[in-house]
Design an enzyme around this catalytic site. Structure first.
Site, PDB file in Angstrom:
ATOM      1  N   ASP A  97       0.871  -1.164   0.000  1.00 47.28           N
ATOM      2  CA  ASP A  97       0.000   0.000   0.000  1.00 47.28           C
ATOM      3  C   ASP A  97       0.918   1.226   0.000  1.00 47.28           C
ATOM      4  O   ASP A  97       2.103   1.118   0.321  1.00 47.28           O
ATOM      5  CB  ASP A  97      -0.877  -0.039   1.254  1.00 47.28           C
ATOM      6  CG  ASP A  97      -1.783   1.164   1.367  1.00 47.28           C
ATOM      7  OD1 ASP A  97      -2.297   1.625   0.335  1.00 47.28           O
ATOM      8  OD2 ASP A  97      -1.981   1.648   2.498  1.00 47.28           O
ATOM      9  N   ASP A  99      -0.175   4.965   1.117  1.00 42.58           N
ATOM     10  CA  ASP A  99      -0.417   5.893   2.222  1.00 42.58           C
ATOM     11  C   ASP A  99      -0.254   5.212   3.575  1.00 42.58           C
ATOM     12  O   ASP A  99      -0.822   4.142   3.812  1.00 42.58           O
ATOM     13  CB  ASP A  99      -1.828   6.481   2.109  1.00 42.58           C
ATOM     14  CG  ASP A  99      -2.004   7.278   0.831  1.00 42.58           C
ATOM     15  OD1 ASP A  99      -1.615   8.447   0.817  1.00 42.58           O
ATOM     16  OD2 ASP A  99      -2.512   6.711  -0.164  1.00 42.58           O
TER      17      ASP A  99
END
Length: 309
Positions: A97, A99
């Site tokens: 991922d 963020d």
């Protein structure tokens, strides 16, 4: 018999032998006569592997659930359950991922601060990350709040604020040397995920595309299919196929509820400094300060990581 390895990683500078012995004792006590300890291996001053055998056939998820009390009772040590097989170290695909994982920030919140709607966006983000709100709907709500924002200088200003998580460049460099493919799958935006991909030398990225009108302003919408949990899971499988990687040799790293489907699909999943609900549902949790600690989960020693041999 089923073979597993329990990796203990201290949040501080040292993992005392007394703590290792205590965890080993708790493992055997929590599992009655089902578990036998087959030795330990020191990975560093902060990390140690405990090798175990479990009577009968059991999968990683069930053993992790069986050892929940052991895992949850050590706030200053992460206790990780992995299958002790060839794929533990021979990972050939890592998917991240973006963020709050590859970078410290949530990009949409940086944009929201720029637009003066930070509080509203943060509240929606928290609900989404805690799996309290459907991700697609939460993204639509947040992006709608950005409508009318001029992007001519916005993108460059936000990129300058992005801070890569400690240990990420070193982790990526090490994994690439091991011929591991690296990808970022983000529920954020391709305008920034592509930038991070280039900064870290990743092999692939996929994220949402912010729509911009003819006046150079955000429309409050995205273009194309939304990258949500299902999309991440499906893309991980597609990458395994494209790179000719067994699914068992893949790993997903993330912090949000929309990362859980890909964690369940991959050979292994790591919740990185994640929300409590995500930590509980993920195959393992890692709450340390440097992402190079992931290499301990794969069984590498400091000598191997830092080329001291």
């Amino acid at each position: 018999m089923s073979k597993f390895v329990i990796t203990c990683i201290a949040h501080g500078e040292n993992l005392p032998k007394e703590t290792i012995d205590q965890i080993a004792k708790e493992i055997t006590e929590s599992s009655a006569k089902d578990v036998s300890i087959n030795g330990t291996k020191k990975l560093s001053a902060r990390a140690t592997d405990i090798f175990i055998e479990v009577a009968g056939s059991i999968v990683q998820k069930d053993l992790k659930n069986k050892l929940t009390n052991v895992i949850d009772s050590h706030n200053d040590v992460d206790v990780i359950v992995s299958v002790d097989n060839e794929y533990r170290q021979a990972k050939k695909l890592f998917v991240f991922d973006m963020d709050s994982t590859l970078i410290y920030q949530e990009v949409i919140e940086l944009i929201a601060a720029y637009a003066g709607v930070e509080e509203q966006v943060h509240e929606i983000t928290e609900r989404a990350m805690n799996n309290e709100l459907d991700f697609k709907e939460s993204l639509r709500e947040r992006v709608k709040l950005l409508q009318g924002l001029q992007v001519d200088t916005l993108y460059d200003e936000i990129k300058q604020k992005l801070e890569v998580t400690k240990g990420v460049p070193e982790l990526c460099k090490f994994l690439h040397k091991k011929n591991c493919k690296l990808a970022v799958l983000s529920g954020g935006f391709i305008q920034f995920a592509g930038f991070i991909k280039d900064q870290l030398g990743l092999d692939f990225c996929k994220a949402n595309l912010l729509e911009v009108d003819t006046d150079g302003k955000l429309t409050g919408k995205t273009l194309g299919p939304i990258v949500d949990g299902q999309c991440k899971s499906e893309t991980l499988l597609q990458l395994c196929n494209d790179y000719n990687v067994p699914v068992e040799a893949s790993c997903m790293v993330g912090d949000g509820g929309n990362d859980l489907p890909a964690m369940a699909t991959a050979g292994f999943g790591i919740a990185w400094n994640a929300k409590p609900k995500v930590q509980k549902a993920a195959p393992c949790k890692l709450n340390t300060k440097s992402m190079t600690d992931i290499l301990y989960i794969l069984g590498y020693t400091d000598d191997e990581i830092y080329n001291r041999q």
